[in-house]
Write a protein that holds these residues in place. Structure first.
Motif, mmCIF file in Angstrom:
data_model
loop_
_atom_site.group_PDB
_atom_site.id
_atom_site.type_symbol
_atom_site.label_atom_id
_atom_site.label_comp_id
_atom_site.label_asym_id
_atom_site.label_seq_id
_atom_site.Cartn_x
_atom_site.Cartn_y
_atom_site.Cartn_z
ATOM 1 N N ALA A 95 8.783 3.273 -16.026
ATOM 2 C CA ALA A 95 7.502 2.600 -15.803
ATOM 3 C C ALA A 95 7.464 1.738 -14.538
ATOM 4 O O ALA A 95 6.459 1.768 -13.808
ATOM 5 C CB ALA A 95 7.133 1.768 -17.025
ATOM 6 N N PRO A 96 8.508 0.963 -14.223
ATOM 7 C CA PRO A 96 8.414 0.130 -13.015
ATOM 8 C C PRO A 96 8.220 0.934 -11.728
ATOM 9 O O PRO A 96 7.558 0.451 -10.801
ATOM 10 C CB PRO A 96 9.753 -0.622 -12.998
ATOM 11 N N TYR A 97 8.766 2.130 -11.670
ATOM 12 C CA TYR A 97 8.587 2.957 -10.479
ATOM 13 C C TYR A 97 7.117 3.378 -10.325
ATOM 14 O O TYR A 97 6.573 3.395 -9.219
ATOM 15 C CB TYR A 97 9.470 4.204 -10.551
ATOM 16 N N PHE A 98 6.482 3.682 -11.440
ATOM 17 C CA PHE A 98 5.079 4.074 -11.368
ATOM 18 C C PHE A 98 4.174 2.873 -11.118
ATOM 19 O O PHE A 98 3.117 3.010 -10.503
ATOM 20 C CB PHE A 98 4.678 4.840 -12.628
ATOM 21 N N SER A 99 4.590 1.720 -11.565
ATOM 22 C CA SER A 99 3.855 0.516 -11.210
ATOM 23 C C SER A 99 3.850 0.331 -9.691
ATOM 24 O O SER A 99 2.808 0.010 -9.094
ATOM 25 C CB SER A 99 4.499 -0.708 -11.886
ATOM 26 N N GLU A 100 5.000 0.573 -9.076
ATOM 27 C CA GLU A 100 5.084 0.450 -7.621
ATOM 28 C C GLU A 100 4.304 1.564 -6.925
ATOM 29 O O GLU A 100 3.644 1.333 -5.906
ATOM 30 C CB GLU A 100 6.551 0.469 -7.185
ATOM 31 N N MET A 101 4.361 2.776 -7.445
ATOM 32 C CA MET A 101 3.562 3.865 -6.879
ATOM 33 C C MET A 101 2.084 3.518 -6.903
ATOM 34 O O MET A 101 1.351 3.767 -5.941
ATOM 35 C CB MET A 101 3.801 5.166 -7.656
ATOM 36 N N GLY A 102 1.637 2.947 -8.026
ATOM 37 C CA GLY A 102 0.240 2.548 -8.118
ATOM 38 C C GLY A 102 -0.109 1.495 -7.093
ATOM 39 O O GLY A 102 -1.160 1.563 -6.451
ATOM 40 N N ARG A 103 0.769 0.524 -6.927
ATOM 41 C CA ARG A 103 0.515 -0.541 -5.950
ATOM 42 C C ARG A 103 0.417 0.035 -4.540
ATOM 43 O O ARG A 103 -0.510 -0.293 -3.782
ATOM 44 C CB ARG A 103 1.635 -1.583 -5.995
ATOM 45 N N VAL A 104 1.350 0.900 -4.183
ATOM 46 C CA VAL A 104 1.349 1.502 -2.846
ATOM 47 C C VAL A 104 0.101 2.353 -2.647
ATOM 48 O O VAL A 104 -0.550 2.306 -1.591
ATOM 49 C CB VAL A 104 2.626 2.341 -2.621
ATOM 50 N N GLY A 105 -0.255 3.146 -3.658
ATOM 51 C CA GLY A 105 -1.428 4.004 -3.535
ATOM 52 C C GLY A 105 -2.708 3.217 -3.342
ATOM 53 O O GLY A 105 -3.532 3.549 -2.480
ATOM 54 N N VAL A 106 -2.893 2.171 -4.128
ATOM 55 C CA VAL A 106 -4.088 1.335 -3.995
ATOM 56 C C VAL A 106 -4.132 0.700 -2.603
ATOM 57 O O VAL A 106 -5.187 0.649 -1.955
ATOM 58 C CB VAL A 106 -4.115 0.247 -5.086
ATOM 59 N N GLU A 107 -2.987 0.238 -2.136
ATOM 60 C CA GLU A 107 -2.933 -0.385 -0.809
ATOM 61 C C GLU A 107 -3.283 0.612 0.284
ATOM 62 O O GLU A 107 -3.996 0.280 1.238
ATOM 63 C CB GLU A 107 -1.539 -0.962 -0.571
ATOM 64 N N LEU A 108 -2.802 1.841 0.151
ATOM 65 C CA LEU A 108 -3.114 2.865 1.143
ATOM 66 C C LEU A 108 -4.613 3.161 1.184
ATOM 67 O O LEU A 108 -5.211 3.280 2.264
ATOM 68 C CB LEU A 108 -2.338 4.149 0.839
ATOM 69 N N ALA A 109 -5.223 3.294 0.023
ATOM 70 C CA ALA A 109 -6.662 3.578 -0.014
ATOM 71 C C ALA A 109 -7.465 2.415 0.543
ATOM 72 O O ALA A 109 -8.450 2.616 1.270
ATOM 73 C CB ALA A 109 -7.090 3.874 -1.456
ATOM 74 N N THR A 110 -7.053 1.197 0.235
ATOM 75 C CA THR A 110 -7.752 0.016 0.748
ATOM 76 C C THR A 110 -7.626 -0.066 2.270
ATOM 77 O O THR A 110 -8.598 -0.385 2.979
ATOM 78 C CB THR A 110 -7.178 -1.254 0.093
ATOM 79 N N LYS A 111 -6.438 0.243 2.774
ATOM 80 C CA LYS A 111 -6.241 0.239 4.228
ATOM 81 C C LYS A 111 -7.050 1.358 4.895
ATOM 82 O O LYS A 111 -7.573 1.181 5.996
ATOM 83 C CB LYS A 111 -4.763 0.395 4.561
ATOM 84 N N ALA A 112 -7.138 2.505 4.229
ATOM 85 C CA ALA A 112 -7.938 3.597 4.781
ATOM 86 C C ALA A 112 -9.397 3.182 4.916
ATOM 87 O O ALA A 112 -10.053 3.498 5.913
ATOM 88 C CB ALA A 112 -7.812 4.846 3.907
ATOM 89 N N ALA A 113 -9.909 2.455 3.926
ATOM 90 C CA ALA A 113 -11.282 1.952 4.008
ATOM 91 C C ALA A 113 -11.439 1.031 5.208
ATOM 92 O O ALA A 113 -12.431 1.115 5.949
ATOM 93 C CB ALA A 113 -11.649 1.208 2.717
ATOM 94 N N ALA A 114 -10.468 0.148 5.417
ATOM 95 C CA ALA A 114 -10.536 -0.785 6.547
ATOM 96 C C ALA A 114 -10.472 -0.039 7.874
ATOM 97 O O ALA A 114 -11.173 -0.398 8.835
ATOM 98 C CB ALA A 114 -9.397 -1.794 6.451
ATOM 99 N N VAL A 115 -9.659 1.016 7.936
ATOM 100 C CA VAL A 115 -9.544 1.796 9.166
ATOM 101 C C VAL A 115 -10.850 2.510 9.475
ATOM 102 O O VAL A 115 -11.272 2.588 10.641
ATOM 103 C CB VAL A 115 -8.373 2.800 9.050
#
Length: 218
Positions: free
Chosen positions: A118-138
């Motif tokens: 579970a902790p690995y998927f928690s981190e995957m979720g965090r990274v994925g959300v951050e990537l999408a948020t950064k894509a919006a900003a870009v």
């Protein structure tokens, strides 16, 4: 007329950025549902995916209308063409978040993931959300340096994805075949989600420079 045309281009870009924000929220909710066996939140992600599909449809309709009525050239043409492709990438991100939520619903009330995974998927979720948020900003800023950062950020997701295979191949794995299949598929969903976010950033580089930074494989 030119001012109205520019407003339409800006509206198209903002629509795509808003889509990125929506799929970021979807992945965040889906990850929480996955980690906490939260059926209500999983159902929320599943029902909201229709709205993301609708935004893509409207973005494509607007882009094709601009092509037909304005005959854009140079940078404007790149904006419109990239918007068509980008809408597809972002919509696919929403679908991948949907798949995560469906996995949580399918196994409910049982947890999908073993406790040590579970902790690995928690981190995957965090990274994925951050990537999408950064894509919006870009999309909103057309910042090439920020776009390049997504490539580096994606490396973290790739590392997590590869690590899952190490875990699954460990001789101490004792959670059975069904859990192994779930982990394999879910890790792939997160990895592809990140790839599509990077693809969106690359299309912004193309809009600004006229050159696509490397092959798109997603």
């Amino acid at each position: 007329m030119r001012d109205h045309y520019q407003e339409q281009l800006d509206e198209l870009a903002n629509r795509l950025a808003d889509m990125c924000d929506r799929v970021a929220a979807a992945l965040g909710k889906a990850t929480h549902a996955l980690l906490n066996a939260d059926l209500q939140l999983a159902e929320e992600v599943i029902s909201e995916d229709v709205g993301i599909d609708g935004v893509r449809d409207r973005a494509e309709e607007q882009a094709f209308a601009l092509l037909a009525l304005q005959a854009p050239v140079a940078t404007d043409l790149r904006i419109v063409v990239s918007a068509i492709h980008g809408a597809g990438d972002i919509e696919r991100m929403g679908d991948l978040a949907l798949h995560v939520a469906q996995a949580a619903r399918r196994r409910h009330p049982q947890p999908v993931l073993p406790d040590e995974i579970a902790p690995y998927f928690s981190e995957m979720g965090r990274v994925g959300v951050e990537l999408a948020t950064k894509a919006a900003a870009v999309i909103r800023s057309r910042d090439l340096a920020a776009a390049a950062e997504l490539e580096t950020d994606d490396d973290a997701m790739d590392d997590l994805h590869r690590h899952m295979f190490t875990v699954l191949m460990d001789r101490d794995w004792d959670h059975g075949v069904a859990a192994a299949v779930d982990v394999t598929l879910l890790a792939r969903f997160y990895e592809r989600y990140a790839d599509h976010a990077v693809a969106v950033a690359r299309r912004i580089v193309y809009v600004v420079t006229g050159q696509m930074p490397g092959p798109l494989t997603v």
